[in-house]
Motif scaffolding. Structure first.
Motif, PDB file in Angstrom:
ATOM      1  N   ASP A   1       0.834  -1.205   0.000  1.00  0.00           N
ATOM      2  CA  ASP A   1       0.000   0.000   0.000  1.00  0.00           C
ATOM      3  C   ASP A   1       0.868   1.254   0.000  1.00  0.00           C
ATOM      4  O   ASP A   1       1.786   1.384   0.820  1.00  0.00           O
ATOM      5  CB  ASP A   1      -0.909   0.020   1.229  1.00  0.00           C
ATOM      6  N   PRO A   2       0.614   2.204  -0.897  1.00  0.00           N
ATOM      7  CA  PRO A   2       1.390   3.449  -0.896  1.00  0.00           C
ATOM      8  C   PRO A   2       1.088   4.275   0.350  1.00  0.00           C
ATOM      9  O   PRO A   2       0.024   4.125   0.963  1.00  0.00           O
ATOM     10  CB  PRO A   2       0.915   4.157  -2.168  1.00  0.00           C
TER      11      PRO A   2
ATOM     12  N   VAL B   1       0.466   7.464   0.636  1.00  0.00           N
ATOM     13  CA  VAL B   1      -0.522   8.521   0.417  1.00  0.00           C
ATOM     14  C   VAL B   1      -1.657   7.946  -0.414  1.00  0.00           C
ATOM     15  O   VAL B   1      -1.429   7.387  -1.487  1.00  0.00           O
ATOM     16  CB  VAL B   1       0.104   9.734  -0.305  1.00  0.00           C
ATOM     17  N   LYS B   2      -2.882   8.083   0.068  1.00  0.00           N
ATOM     18  CA  LYS B   2      -4.041   7.521  -0.642  1.00  0.00           C
ATOM     19  C   LYS B   2      -5.017   8.621  -1.024  1.00  0.00           C
ATOM     20  O   LYS B   2      -5.025   9.686  -0.452  1.00  0.00           O
ATOM     21  CB  LYS B   2      -4.736   6.480   0.243  1.00  0.00           C
TER      22      LYS B   2
END
Length: 226
Positions: free
Chosen positions: A222-223, A225-226
């Motif tokens: 998961d990055p 920043v979403k």
């Protein structure tokens, strides 16, 4: 043939990530594309600058790095003609597509107050040389065509480093490898082979894990920043 076909990224240690990113972004025109806490490394910050979609320059900042002194001739070479310790990066050469781009980048670098030597003609490429923050030895190069082994495999130079003609022929044409139907098992620990530096119990535990167990335990997909 299955082979490593290039460099995805090369990672440098830094005590001043801000300075390095500023240099590679402003002086060399490489955009910052990622900066995030280093996966699985408490206190670490990892960043990436893009040369192309498949070529990234990375910096790693850890709290301990600030206490490690730069020592030319050991940790750093200082230029492309000087030594550093075995296994260390002697210099980094980045690439541009044409001589016009080489000259344009030379002018960009100089416009930021950084001295540049070159271009120089090496036959297989044209290059220019300069320094980066924290003692980095840097080069920009361009070539018209791929390196032709017929002209650039020098048997006398090879002999000086212990490479025989038979060895050079084998190295120039590595054996093909066909992936087997089942994954190759982790080989037994052999102290004569290269190894990563981990505490012995941790390394033994990592080597004992299956590939799937390691994958599941180290997923950071998961990055930030979403």
């Amino acid at each position: 043939m299955i082979k490593a076909r290039g460099v995805h990224h090369i990672a440098f240690s830094t005590a001043d990530m801000k300075k390095q990113v500023e240099f590679f972004s402003d002086v060399l025109g490489m955009p910052l594309v990622a900066i995030f806490p280093m996966h699985g490394v408490p206190g670490g910050i990892h960043c990436f600058l893009e040369g192309s979609a498949e070529c990234l320059i990375s910096f790693v900042q850890l709290p301990e790095i600030a206490d490690i002194a730069i020592e030319y001739g050991k940790t750093h070479a200082g230029s492309g003609s000087l030594p550093s310790a075995p296994g260390t990066l002697q210099h980094l050469a980045l690439v541009v597509d044409t001589d016009d781009e080489l000259l344009a980048l030379r002018d960009r670098i100089r416009s930021r107050g950084v001295n540049v030597l070159g271009p120089m003609d090496h036959g297989m490429c044209r290059s220019m040389y300069f320094a980066g923050p924290e003692g980095l030895s840097l080069e920009i190069a361009t070539s018209d065509e791929p390196v032709d082994p017929k002209h650039w495999l020098d048997p006398e130079a090879a002999a000086e480093v212990g490479i025989t003609p038979a060895m050079m022929e084998r190295m120039a044409k590595p054996d093909a490898f066909d992936r087997p139907a089942e994954p190759v098992a982790q080989p037994p620990y052999d102290p004569a082979k290269p190894h990563m530096l981990y505490p012995k119990p941790v390394y033994e535990q990592l080597l004992a894990m299956s590939d799937q167990q390691l994958w599941d335990a180290t997923r950071f997909s998961d990055p930030p920043v979403k």
